[in-house]
Design a protein around this motif. Structure first.
Motif, PDB file in Angstrom:
ATOM      1  N   HIS A 100       0.817  -1.210   0.000  1.00  0.00           N
ATOM      2  CA  HIS A 100       0.000   0.000   0.000  1.00  0.00           C
ATOM      3  C   HIS A 100       0.849   1.259   0.000  1.00  0.00           C
ATOM      4  CE1 HIS A 100      -4.052  -1.383   0.023  1.00  0.00           C
ATOM      5  NE2 HIS A 100      -3.835  -2.240   1.007  1.00  0.00           N
ATOM      6  N   VAL A 101       2.085   1.108   0.450  1.00  0.00           N
ATOM      7  CA  VAL A 101       2.976   2.272   0.467  1.00  0.00           C
ATOM      8  C   VAL A 101       3.492   2.476  -0.956  1.00  0.00           C
ATOM      9  CG1 VAL A 101       4.987   3.305   1.573  1.00  0.00           C
ATOM     10  CG2 VAL A 101       3.626   1.618   2.812  1.00  0.00           C
ATOM     11  N   LEU A 102       2.782   3.328  -1.739  1.00  0.00           N
ATOM     12  CA  LEU A 102       3.038   3.444  -3.177  1.00  0.00           C
ATOM     13  C   LEU A 102       4.442   3.941  -3.494  1.00  0.00           C
ATOM     14  CD1 LEU A 102      -0.228   4.721  -4.842  1.00  0.00           C
ATOM     15  CD2 LEU A 102       0.922   2.524  -5.093  1.00  0.00           C
ATOM     16  N   GLN A 103       4.841   4.932  -2.728  1.00  0.00           N
ATOM     17  CA  GLN A 103       6.148   5.544  -2.957  1.00  0.00           C
ATOM     18  C   GLN A 103       7.259   4.482  -2.878  1.00  0.00           C
ATOM     19  OE1 GLN A 103       6.743   7.929   0.403  1.00  0.00           O
ATOM     20  NE2 GLN A 103       8.830   8.541  -0.128  1.00  0.00           N
ATOM     21  N   ALA A 104       7.144   3.577  -1.899  1.00  0.00           N
ATOM     22  CA  ALA A 104       8.135   2.514  -1.734  1.00  0.00           C
ATOM     23  C   ALA A 104       8.025   1.509  -2.869  1.00  0.00           C
ATOM     24  CB  ALA A 104       7.937   1.821  -0.392  1.00  0.00           C
ATOM     25  N   THR A 105       6.794   1.186  -3.252  1.00  0.00           N
ATOM     26  CA  THR A 105       6.597   0.238  -4.342  1.00  0.00           C
ATOM     27  C   THR A 105       7.271   0.758  -5.616  1.00  0.00           C
ATOM     28  OG1 THR A 105       4.411  -0.004  -3.378  1.00  0.00           O
ATOM     29  CG2 THR A 105       4.827  -1.205  -5.415  1.00  0.00           C
ATOM     30  N   MET A 106       7.104   2.057  -5.871  1.00  0.00           N
ATOM     31  CA  MET A 106       7.684   2.639  -7.076  1.00  0.00           C
ATOM     32  C   MET A 106       9.201   2.629  -7.021  1.00  0.00           C
ATOM     33  SD  MET A 106       5.241   5.802  -7.884  1.00  0.00           S
ATOM     34  CE  MET A 106       3.533   5.731  -7.534  1.00  0.00           C
ATOM     35  N   ALA A 107       9.741   2.766  -5.810  1.00  0.00           N
ATOM     36  CA  ALA A 107      11.191   2.746  -5.667  1.00  0.00           C
ATOM     37  C   ALA A 107      11.767   1.368  -5.975  1.00  0.00           C
ATOM     38  CB  ALA A 107      11.580   3.168  -4.248  1.00  0.00           C
ATOM     39  N   ILE A 108      10.979   0.340  -5.720  1.00  0.00           N
ATOM     40  CA  ILE A 108      11.480  -1.029  -5.887  1.00  0.00           C
ATOM     41  C   ILE A 108      11.124  -1.607  -7.250  1.00  0.00           C
ATOM     42  CG2 ILE A 108      11.329  -3.403  -5.019  1.00  0.00           C
ATOM     43  CD1 ILE A 108      10.651  -2.118  -2.251  1.00  0.00           C
ATOM     44  N   CYS A 109       9.867  -1.378  -7.678  1.00  0.00           N
ATOM     45  CA  CYS A 109       9.336  -2.140  -8.804  1.00  0.00           C
ATOM     46  C   CYS A 109       9.493  -1.418 -10.134  1.00  0.00           C
ATOM     47  CB  CYS A 109       7.864  -2.453  -8.572  1.00  0.00           C
ATOM     48  SG  CYS A 109       7.601  -3.354  -7.046  1.00  0.00           S
TER      49      CYS A 109
END
Lengths: 344, 245
Positions: free
Chosen positions: B196-205
């Motif tokens: 749910h933490v979008l910012q983190a998801t974008m950093a990884i994926c």
């Protein structure tokens, strides 16, 4: 530091073994020796139950069926064919393994209280069966009257001794054997898997553990050793009565002793078995004749108090004492070392 | 063209009248890190449970590493090379941290010593060495989340499914965890993560799949997905989209 601990432990262990081996020289009255034998037998049975009930956390309340199947098959083979109980116990143990698989396959899918209830139902059913089966073909089972072991006099092959001393050494070896098995289990892959599935079945399955298969293996090991305890009981008492060998008393006693001692640990059930059986015998000796059932009432109160005040088992008390000792040593040596609770 | 590691085709499951996952199609390549996002109840965790065999799909196929693994039980799927963490972490409470991780390591060895060695390495990588002999039940939430990942990693998976491992962490802890997941991915483990933490998801994926009401409504790079009107509608509602346009 660890090296010193191991050495200290092995010295204590060696002294203990020697004392236990020499015990019959000090205890010359057969009655006292008999009490000690019974205590050790309970320690053994509680430890056998502990494999499935403690390590794997499957609350079996029907382990009496395994003592019964081991005892009955061995005695029937001996009475009918004269087959030595030393060989009969493998047949009895094998039958217990089979029975555990037949019962375990459908019931190990059940969780929590449902599994416990299923084991109660099955074992009660088997007690009724034993009480109502006089004979199967040429095999005498004895029904409610019970089954008497055919007497042949002092004979090692027939597992019959006039003296209590051989029984003492046999049960002592059995206790060492089951401690060894529990110790091996604790370090093995199977042992890790059992504790994991006890703690969380879904997480265990997600980590590659075939939950049902491992429960079945643990159940079979537990059933086999429990059956050997039943054989020993049969040869010691020389009389099998369905309610005594298979009934709820037998089944729940194993559970009590293991839990009070500390279920899921290597030595907890041994300590619980010896201590509680001893207390029970002492109370019975002094109070048994005075008021009907008083000794059982007092015994029940003691069990209750232990569960309330020492819920993780007596073993935890011993561990605390052990830790205090080693901590003292560490402080003297100028090291705190308090981070490591695995020393005991 | 890269090699496909996981392929979902028309994957569906119905619970009574509710279609929790509806004809989900997607491919994940070896070495990728893919995010699976969507509003609450979109069927993300259900999709995970379909992949690892906790649920049997009503229709569709799961192909992993060229092999059809549809409907295989979880312990078999794990041994094929898929590790997963649980949204509500499931530590083995009465075992120590090291023992927890060793359980996973036993998938690839039967020897206590080897399992201990594998587990120790992973424990150190996950920064849990200070808690080695602590019972798992006494860990804090961030530690539990890291233990959850360590347990899955110990089975030495090719594909790691992470179910909200960042939830409940504070900003610093999230940044640490992001670095950790990136490292795991860089070392060759393919990652599919629900977050749910979008910012983190974008950093990884590098790629994100968006689910809503069990259906895939968007798929693409983080930039593509976040500017997609369907996605904005799913997260913020119709009115926002109308007001915007």
């Amino acid at each position: 530091m660890t090296g010193i601990n191991i050495n200290k432990n092995s010295v204590i262990l060696a002294v203990l073994v020697v004392l236990l081996l020499l015990l019959p020289m000090a205890v010359t009255k057969p009655y006292y020796l008999h009490v000690i034998i019974i205590c050790l037998l309970w320690a053994y049975l509680a430890s056998s139950w502990n494999i499935i009930g403690g390590f794997a956390g499957q609350l079996s309340l029907g382990h009496g069926i395994y003592t019964a199947i081991g005892a009955y098959i061995t005695v029937i083979l001996f009475n009918t064919f004269g087959l030595s109980p030393w060989l009969g116990l493998f047949v009895g143990g094998g039958a217990a393994i089979l029975l555990s698989l037949v019962i375990g396959y459908p019931t190990f899918g059940l969780r929590g209280a449902y599994y416990a209830l299923a084991t109660v139902a099955i074992s009660e059913g088997i007690v009724v069966l034993l009480n109502n089966t006089g004979s199967i073909g040429r095999f005498t089972v004895g029904g409610a009257e019970g089954l008497i072991v055919k007497m042949v006099g002092n004979s090692a092959v027939a597992f019959q001794f006039n003296s209590k001393i051989p029984y003492y050494y046999i049960v002592l070896i059995m206790v060492f054997l089951i401690i060894f098995v529990a110790k091996w289990l604790k370090e093995s892959k199977l042992g890790y898997y059992l504790v994991a599935l006890r703690e969380d079945e879904d997480a265990a399955a997600a980590m590659g553990i075939n939950v049902r298969r491992n429960k079945l293996i643990a159940g079979a090991i537990s059933a086999f050793f429990t059956a050997l305890g039943g054989v020993f009981y049969a040869m010691l008492i020389r009389y099998l009565e369905p309610n005594a060998i298979a009934g709820a008393g037998m089944s729940t006693q194993m559970v009590f002793l293991a839990i009070v001692g500390g279920s899921g640990t290597v030595l907890g059930p041994v300590i619980g078995g010896i201590l509680l059986a001893l207390i029970s015998e002492i109370i019975r000796f002094y109070l048994g004749g005075q008021l009907m059932g008083l000794h059982l009432f007092i015994y029940g109160m003691i069990v209750l108090l232990m569960i309330i005040y020492q819920p993780r088992g007596i073993i935890e008390l011993f561990e605390k004492i052990g830790q205090r000792f080693s901590r003292k040593h560490n402080d003297e040596g100028g090291r705190s070392g308090a981070e490591d609770p695995s020393g005991a | 063209m890269q090699k496909t590691l996981l392929e979902l085709s028309d994957l569906s499951i119905k619970f009574g009248g509710l279609t929790a996952v509806n004809k989900l199609n997607t491919k994940i390549n070896v070495g990728e890190a893919v995010g699976l996002i969507g509003p609450n109840g979109a069927g993300k965790t259900t999709a995970f449970n379909l992949i690892v065999g906790v649920y049997q799909p009503t229709a569709g196929k799961v192909v992993f590493d060229g092999e059809d693994i549809t409907g295989l039980p979880p312990h078999v799927v794990c041994r094929k090379g898929i590790g997963r963490t649980f949204q509500v972490v499931k530590p083995f409470g009465k075992m120590t941290v090291l023992q927890n991780i060793m359980v996973g390591a036993f998938v690839n060895t039967s020897k206590n010593k080897e399992a201990r060695q594998i587990a120790t390495e992973i424990m150190e990588k996950m920064g849990l060495q200070g808690k080695r002999d602590h019972l798992a039940q006494n860990l804090t939430i961030p530690e539990r989340k890291r233990l959850e990942m360590a347990k899955a990693l110990a089975t030495q998976p090719k594909l790691l499914l992470l179910d909200e491992v960042l939830a409940g962490l504070n900003q610093t802890e999230i940044e640490e965890a992001v670095q950790l997941i990136k490292t795991i991915n860089r070392e060759g483990i393919t990652i599919l993560m629900i977050e749910h933490v979008l910012q983190a998801t974008m950093a990884i994926c590098s790629r994100i799949v968006v689910l809503d009401y069990g259906k895939k409504i968007a798929e693409g790079s983080p930039q593509e997905v976040t500017s997609n009107s369907e996605v904005i509608k799913a997260y913020l509602g119709d009115e926002y989209e109308n007001a915007d346009s």
